[in-house]
Write a protein that holds these residues in place. Sequence first.
Motif, PDB file in Angstrom:
ATOM      1  N   ASN A 257       9.620 -23.558   5.717  1.00 25.71           N
ATOM      2  CA  ASN A 257       9.669 -24.197   4.408  1.00 25.71           C
ATOM      3  C   ASN A 257      10.921 -23.814   3.632  1.00 25.71           C
ATOM      4  O   ASN A 257      11.456 -24.623   2.867  1.00 25.71           O
ATOM      5  CB  ASN A 257       8.414 -23.833   3.605  1.00 25.71           C
ATOM      6  CG  ASN A 257       7.228 -24.718   3.935  1.00 25.71           C
ATOM      7  OD1 ASN A 257       7.252 -25.922   3.678  1.00 25.71           O
ATOM      8  ND2 ASN A 257       6.181 -24.146   4.506  1.00 25.71           N
ATOM      9  N   ARG A 258      11.364 -22.583   3.812  1.00 21.59           N
ATOM     10  CA  ARG A 258      12.594 -22.150   3.137  1.00 21.59           C
ATOM     11  C   ARG A 258      13.809 -22.888   3.680  1.00 21.59           C
ATOM     12  O   ARG A 258      14.674 -23.349   2.916  1.00 21.59           O
ATOM     13  CB  ARG A 258      12.779 -20.637   3.322  1.00 21.59           C
ATOM     14  CG  ARG A 258      12.065 -19.820   2.292  1.00 21.59           C
ATOM     15  CD  ARG A 258      12.778 -19.807   0.937  1.00 21.59           C
ATOM     16  NE  ARG A 258      13.980 -18.993   0.976  1.00 21.59           N
ATOM     17  CZ  ARG A 258      15.203 -19.450   0.771  1.00 21.59           C
ATOM     18  NH1 ARG A 258      15.408 -20.735   0.531  1.00 21.59           N
ATOM     19  NH2 ARG A 258      16.249 -18.634   0.810  1.00 21.59           N
ATOM     20  N   VAL A 259      13.881 -23.015   5.001  1.00 23.73           N
ATOM     21  CA  VAL A 259      15.030 -23.675   5.618  1.00 23.73           C
ATOM     22  C   VAL A 259      15.123 -25.132   5.190  1.00 23.73           C
ATOM     23  O   VAL A 259      16.213 -25.651   4.915  1.00 23.73           O
ATOM     24  CB  VAL A 259      14.951 -23.554   7.158  1.00 23.73           C
ATOM     25  CG1 VAL A 259      15.962 -24.479   7.827  1.00 23.73           C
ATOM     26  CG2 VAL A 259      15.199 -22.110   7.590  1.00 23.73           C
ATOM     27  N   PHE A 260      13.974 -25.792   5.069  1.00 30.14           N
ATOM     28  CA  PHE A 260      13.977 -27.204   4.694  1.00 30.14           C
ATOM     29  C   PHE A 260      13.774 -27.413   3.187  1.00 30.14           C
ATOM     30  O   PHE A 260      13.450 -28.510   2.739  1.00 30.14           O
ATOM     31  CB  PHE A 260      12.910 -27.949   5.492  1.00 30.14           C
ATOM     32  CG  PHE A 260      13.266 -28.087   6.944  1.00 30.14           C
ATOM     33  CD1 PHE A 260      14.233 -28.996   7.349  1.00 30.14           C
ATOM     34  CD2 PHE A 260      12.671 -27.282   7.901  1.00 30.14           C
ATOM     35  CE1 PHE A 260      14.573 -29.115   8.688  1.00 30.14           C
ATOM     36  CE2 PHE A 260      13.004 -27.396   9.237  1.00 30.14           C
ATOM     37  CZ  PHE A 260      13.961 -28.318   9.641  1.00 30.14           C
ATOM     38  N   GLU A 261      13.977 -26.361   2.422  1.00 29.26           N
ATOM     39  CA  GLU A 261      14.005 -26.401   0.957  1.00 29.26           C
ATOM     40  C   GLU A 261      12.706 -26.862   0.313  1.00 29.26           C
ATOM     41  O   GLU A 261      12.698 -27.376  -0.811  1.00 29.26           O
ATOM     42  CB  GLU A 261      15.166 -27.276   0.467  1.00 29.26           C
ATOM     43  CG  GLU A 261      16.526 -26.710   0.806  1.00 29.26           C
ATOM     44  CD  GLU A 261      17.647 -27.455   0.106  1.00 29.26           C
ATOM     45  OE1 GLU A 261      17.482 -28.667  -0.169  1.00 29.26           O
ATOM     46  OE2 GLU A 261      18.678 -26.827  -0.157  1.00 29.26           O
ATOM     47  N   ALA A 262      11.587 -26.664   1.003  1.00 27.54           N
ATOM     48  CA  ALA A 262      10.294 -26.889   0.370  1.00 27.54           C
ATOM     49  C   ALA A 262       9.922 -25.704  -0.512  1.00 27.54           C
ATOM     50  O   ALA A 262       9.062 -25.819  -1.388  1.00 27.54           O
ATOM     51  CB  ALA A 262       9.216 -27.119   1.424  1.00 27.54           C
ATOM     52  N   ILE A 263      10.557 -24.554  -0.264  1.00 25.18           N
ATOM     53  CA  ILE A 263      10.383 -23.342  -1.063  1.00 25.18           C
ATOM     54  C   ILE A 263      11.771 -22.830  -1.433  1.00 25.18           C
ATOM     55  O   ILE A 263      12.688 -22.830  -0.601  1.00 25.18           O
ATOM     56  CB  ILE A 263       9.615 -22.254  -0.287  1.00 25.18           C
ATOM     57  CG1 ILE A 263       8.220 -22.756   0.099  1.00 25.18           C
ATOM     58  CG2 ILE A 263       9.499 -20.972  -1.105  1.00 25.18           C
ATOM     59  CD1 ILE A 263       7.433 -21.779   0.945  1.00 25.18           C
ATOM     60  N   GLY A 264      11.922 -22.396  -2.667  1.00 21.90           N
ATOM     61  CA  GLY A 264      13.196 -21.869  -3.128  1.00 21.90           C
ATOM     62  C   GLY A 264      13.384 -20.410  -2.739  1.00 21.90           C
ATOM     63  O   GLY A 264      12.463 -19.744  -2.239  1.00 21.90           O
ATOM     64  N   PRO A 265      14.592 -19.856  -2.969  1.00 17.10           N
ATOM     65  CA  PRO A 265      14.880 -18.460  -2.623  1.00 17.10           C
ATOM     66  C   PRO A 265      13.942 -17.486  -3.332  1.00 17.10           C
ATOM     67  O   PRO A 265      13.642 -17.650  -4.518  1.00 17.10           O
ATOM     68  CB  PRO A 265      16.320 -18.263  -3.102  1.00 17.10           C
ATOM     69  CG  PRO A 265      16.899 -19.638  -3.143  1.00 17.10           C
ATOM     70  CD  PRO A 265      15.775 -20.551  -3.528  1.00 17.10           C
ATOM     71  N   LEU A 266      13.490 -16.487  -2.618  1.00 16.95           N
ATOM     72  CA  LEU A 266      12.615 -15.451  -3.181  1.00 16.95           C
ATOM     73  C   LEU A 266      13.369 -14.667  -4.250  1.00 16.95           C
ATOM     74  O   LEU A 266      14.564 -14.386  -4.108  1.00 16.95           O
ATOM     75  CB  LEU A 266      12.122 -14.537  -2.073  1.00 16.95           C
ATOM     76  CG  LEU A 266      11.172 -13.407  -2.472  1.00 16.95           C
ATOM     77  CD1 LEU A 266      10.076 -13.235  -1.417  1.00 16.95           C
ATOM     78  CD2 LEU A 266      11.921 -12.085  -2.659  1.00 16.95           C
ATOM     79  N   GLU A 267      12.656 -14.305  -5.303  1.00 17.55           N
ATOM     80  CA  GLU A 267      13.249 -13.598  -6.435  1.00 17.55           C
ATOM     81  C   GLU A 267      12.545 -12.258  -6.644  1.00 17.55           C
ATOM     82  O   GLU A 267      11.323 -12.176  -6.607  1.00 17.55           O
ATOM     83  CB  GLU A 267      13.115 -14.442  -7.694  1.00 17.55           C
ATOM     84  CG  GLU A 267      13.714 -13.824  -8.951  1.00 17.55           C
ATOM     85  CD  GLU A 267      13.518 -14.687 -10.189  1.00 17.55           C
ATOM     86  OE1 GLU A 267      14.130 -14.379 -11.240  1.00 17.55           O
ATOM     87  OE2 GLU A 267      12.754 -15.669 -10.105  1.00 17.55           O
ATOM     88  N   ILE A 268      13.344 -11.214  -6.846  1.00 20.88           N
ATOM     89  CA  ILE A 268      12.816  -9.910  -7.255  1.00 20.88           C
ATOM     90  C   ILE A 268      13.222  -9.668  -8.702  1.00 20.88           C
ATOM     91  O   ILE A 268      14.406  -9.738  -9.045  1.00 20.88           O
ATOM     92  CB  ILE A 268      13.347  -8.770  -6.361  1.00 20.88           C
ATOM     93  CG1 ILE A 268      12.740  -8.859  -4.960  1.00 20.88           C
ATOM     94  CG2 ILE A 268      13.022  -7.408  -6.980  1.00 20.88           C
ATOM     95  CD1 ILE A 268      13.243  -7.799  -4.003  1.00 20.88           C
ATOM     96  N   LYS A 269      12.232  -9.388  -9.545  1.00 25.09           N
ATOM     97  CA  LYS A 269      12.481  -9.062 -10.947  1.00 25.09           C
ATOM     98  C   LYS A 269      12.187  -7.581 -11.162  1.00 25.09           C
ATOM     99  O   LYS A 269      11.071  -7.138 -10.895  1.00 25.09           O
ATOM    100  CB  LYS A 269      11.615  -9.921 -11.875  1.00 25.09           C
ATOM    101  CG  LYS A 269      11.965 -11.408 -11.855  1.00 25.09           C
ATOM    102  CD  LYS A 269      11.150 -12.188 -12.879  1.00 25.09           C
ATOM    103  CE  LYS A 269      11.564 -13.653 -12.921  1.00 25.09           C
ATOM    104  NZ  LYS A 269      10.826 -14.435 -13.944  1.00 25.09           N
TER     105      LYS A 269
END
Length: 298
Positions: A218-230
């Motif tokens: 899903n990440r490769v095909f942009e169904a999910i955006g980059p993971l974020e650490i806050k």
Amino acid sequence: MSQYIPTLDYYSNGLPLVCTMYASSECYFGVNLNPLCKPCDVAYTLIPSMAYFEFLPVCRNNGISNSIAIPRSLNEKEQQELVDLVDVKLGQEYELVVTTYAGLYRYRVGDVLRVAGFKNKAPQFNFVCRKNVVLSIDTDKTDEVQLQNAVKNAVSHLMPFDARLTEYTSYADTTTVPGHYVLYWEISQNGTIPIPPSVFEDCCLTIEESLDTVYRQNRVFEAIGPLEIKIVDAGTFDKLMDYAISLGASINQYKTPRCVKFAPIVELLNSRVVSSFFSPKCPKWTTPGLKQWSNVID
């Protein structure tokens, strides 16, 4: 609770960590017949006289339920799938269902257990995870075990800076397009060398690389955006606990939620953010018969 084992080992100077029993507010379930074993090897032998135990098979391929609240009752189909204590299979995972002397009938505790062996004919179980802990944006389903293992792999990047992860939780942020995973980290650092942003970006990518193939696809095909650490201020998770207790949570049973969805909690966490970092590229993803898809979009 496995996140806290390295910290306990550090401060206890090698003393054994003893896990004696498995219980909940509903009833006592079982005991650890080998209390001096390592925490990763703990298996609880269920005591049949404590309650009437039944087990609902869990299919890991389909992930863990993404409901924020665990449904406590069984539907008709699930009742037909229930397995008795004497019929569980070695290595199979089950959701625990109890009927107690206090009057609970086929009550879903919400714990997922794995059959680890047998003491005579009594099955022994490893605690796997809570059933309601899950992150999901698209077709992905990331449960507590996968998330914990991914975070464990990522925090190794902090070791050269004498820093450790104090607490964390996660959130599936669907307000962005596409949606993405957000991890809130509270960091404790004894060293004086500042942690460069690139290290946290490496942590993001390591987490993504540690998640399953459905997430990475899903990440490769942009169904999910980059993971974020806050990164949040010190004491943030203490404030989270205080807030939960103010809503009626029991202080002696409170555990940091590994996944949050309740809007006021997300707002509290966001109000304490001091910096944020994103995964710098897509994780690797492979599929049989095709070449490797990595950084295709980039």
